[in-house]
Enzyme design. Structure first.
Site, PDB file in Angstrom:
ATOM      1  CG  ASP A  48      53.362 -48.509  49.874  1.00  0.00           C
ATOM      2  OD1 ASP A  48      54.109 -48.732  49.056  1.00  0.00           O
ATOM      3  OD2 ASP A  48      53.327 -46.846  49.759  1.00  0.00           O
ATOM      4  CE  LYS A  80      64.111 -48.996  41.564  1.00  0.00           C
ATOM      5  NZ  LYS A  80      64.822 -47.986  41.046  1.00  0.00           N
ATOM      6  NE  ARG A 118      67.195 -49.544  44.884  1.00  0.00           N
ATOM      7  CZ  ARG A 118      66.868 -48.818  44.328  1.00  0.00           C
ATOM      8  NH1 ARG A 118      65.206 -48.362  45.497  1.00  0.00           N
ATOM      9  NH2 ARG A 118      67.364 -47.766  43.649  1.00  0.00           N
ATOM     10  NE  ARG A 153      57.416 -47.676  49.640  1.00  0.00           N
ATOM     11  CZ  ARG A 153      58.071 -47.650  48.073  1.00  0.00           C
ATOM     12  NH1 ARG A 153      56.873 -48.311  47.777  1.00  0.00           N
ATOM     13  NH2 ARG A 153      58.696 -48.157  47.104  1.00  0.00           N
ATOM     14  CE  LYS A 177      58.131 -39.472  47.380  1.00  0.00           C
ATOM     15  NZ  LYS A 177      58.147 -40.781  46.457  1.00  0.00           N
TER      16      LYS A 177
END
Length: 211
Positions: free
Chosen positions: A102, A129, A133, A172, A197
């Site tokens: 992360d 994916k 992005r 994130r 979130k």
């Protein structure tokens, strides 16, 4: 911040580059001047933000080490971190960040400000994916990006260009790419409410530090 939480435009320009990490909602900050286009900018003053009341998580320690490798001066106290960029520029790195995937997203954004290319490996957990992005959004700011199943290489642009960032409902993405606004370029973050979130007050803290 839009009261409905749908879009947010940030253009703080030449004041601060605040390094914000969202792991465990802790906040890391640097007080920086954004006059040099591909540098992490010169420090106007040193800025401290108290954090981690119950000890520093292991992933956060690893991120501090990344900042140092990129050229920042970092001091760690019992409940705070101070990052001083006076007279420094960020350097490109070649790192395996498998242990902090992360935080690796944040590093990929910081790579936009480096003086040479950066390669981040150990990111297979991002999956194709997520890698696609992040690559797409980095390229919007002028970076050249190449990826494979386990790494991403970012060549920083000569000059950042304004862009609208799609968050894909990923908190994130919203938090990492908000940093680009502090490099003297306008950034529009789509669906900023996705930060609810994990960190509902992220943009409030971001704005407070950037003033």
């Amino acid at each position: 911040v839009d009261g409905d939480g749908h879009t947010m435009a940030i253009n703080e320009g030449d004041l601060f580059l605040s390094t914000l990490l969202h792991n465990d909602k802790n906040l890391y900050s640097s007080h920086l001047n954004s006059q040099n286009k591909r540098k992490w900018l010169s420090c106007i003053n040193r800025y401290e933000e108290e954090m981690i009341k119950r000890g520093m998580p292991e992933g956060d320690v690893a991120f501090v080490d990344v900042l140092r490798k990129m050229g920042a001066r970092v001091e760690v106290g019992p409940d705070w971190i101070e990052c001083d960029g006076t007279g420094c520029s960020l350097h490109g790195v070649d790192l395996n960040l498998n242990d902090i995937p992360d935080a690796a997203m944040t590093v990929s954004v910081l790579a936009l400000f480096a003086d040479s290319p950066s390669k981040i490996s150990g990111i297979a957990s991002w999956r194709v994916k997520e890698t696609d992005r992040i690559s797409a959004e980095l390229q919007k700011f002028g970076a050249r990006v190449t990826t494979d199943m386990d790494s991403i290489t970012i060549v920083p642009p000569e000059k950042l260009v304004p862009a609208t960032v799609e968050t894909y409902n990923d908190h994130r993405m919203a938090m990492c790419f908000s940093l680009v606004s502090l490099g003297g370029v306008a950034v529009k973050i789509m669906d900023p409410a996705c930060v609810n979130k994990t960190y509902p007050h992220f943009f409030e803290d971001f704005t407070r530090l950037a003033k």
